[in-house]
Scaffold this motif. Sequence first.
Motif, PDB file in Angstrom:
ATOM      1  N   GLN A   1       0.818  -1.202   0.000  1.00 24.42           N
ATOM      2  CA  GLN A   1       0.000   0.000   0.000  1.00 24.42           C
ATOM      3  C   GLN A   1       0.855   1.256   0.000  1.00 24.42           C
TER       4      GLN A   1
ATOM      5  N   ARG B   1       2.481   1.796  -3.461  1.00 31.61           N
ATOM      6  CA  ARG B   1       1.535   2.272  -4.461  1.00 31.61           C
ATOM      7  C   ARG B   1       1.371   3.787  -4.415  1.00 31.61           C
TER       8      ARG B   1
ATOM      9  N   GLY C   1      -0.208   3.834   4.753  1.00 32.59           N
ATOM     10  CA  GLY C   1      -0.628   2.498   4.345  1.00 32.59           C
ATOM     11  C   GLY C   1      -2.123   2.326   4.349  1.00 32.59           C
TER      12      GLY C   1
ATOM     13  N   GLY D   1      -3.146   4.051  -2.301  1.00 29.59           N
ATOM     14  CA  GLY D   1      -3.371   2.846  -3.083  1.00 29.59           C
ATOM     15  C   GLY D   1      -4.602   2.960  -3.912  1.00 29.59           C
TER      16      GLY D   1
END
Length: 279
Positions: free
Chosen positions: A160, A163, A275, A279
């Motif tokens: 995550q 990304r 995180g 994403g």
Amino acid sequence: MSKTWKKGLAYVILLGVGFLMIYPLIWLFFATFKTNQELFGKLSLWPEKFSLDGIINGWKGSGQFTYTTFYKNTFLMVIPTVIFTVLSTGIVAYGFARFSFPCKKILFLLMISTLMLPDSVIIIPRYVLFHKFGWVDTYMPFWMPGLLACYPFFIFMQVQFLRGIPRELDESACVDGCNPFMTYVKILFPLMKPAVFSVIIFQFLWRWNDYFNNLIYISSVKKYTLSLALKMSIDGTGAVTQWNQVLSMSFLSMIPPTLLYFFAQDYFVEGITAGGVKG
């Protein structure tokens, strides 16, 4: 009510709640300086007389092995596990986040699905496997899962985070002559500090405080970690448990993970936040 009063009231409430949360730690700190009789004789927080007997006698441990041995064992088990976990899960996360390969989605789904398996389901087959490898009563059952990236939560968290890092950085590194591995080492890994520190803190705390797995895989007292040593102190053969010694060693065992969290908390919060939203 004015804005200043509202802010002041909010601070008072937060301070009160914070004090209630840390009061057990404050009590534990002062309890380390009390005698065993005073612990059960009086309810006051402040000791009548500060005594180091609980720390001195508690550090002697079982007599044959002191808490110096148990501290060394704990660091010997935890630090390699943390290092292996950071290295392995970062590489796997990099593969899932940046590369396309056959069955990528299926493999990622299988990896995430292992989060649903409770330890009680896999503890017996895992013990049988480690026993056949001859790893029981060693620290290999803790080192090898870290080395082989057997922690899907950390992989998912770093995927995550990756990304959220622009792919243009990878392309620029490729133009400059970096291969994929050097791109990860020189470009991406330094940018992953928040996620890496989150992995370090989580893994350090989990392994440091772990009792169940330590009890299963470690049987020799000379290899005991702090969690097993503290339980051994409670299960002593004496008629009266020296709770001032147990509490003293409990407080000392909390110092390393507490210091780690305070020094790395900024990275930790940033890593968890990134995180969770990217994403």
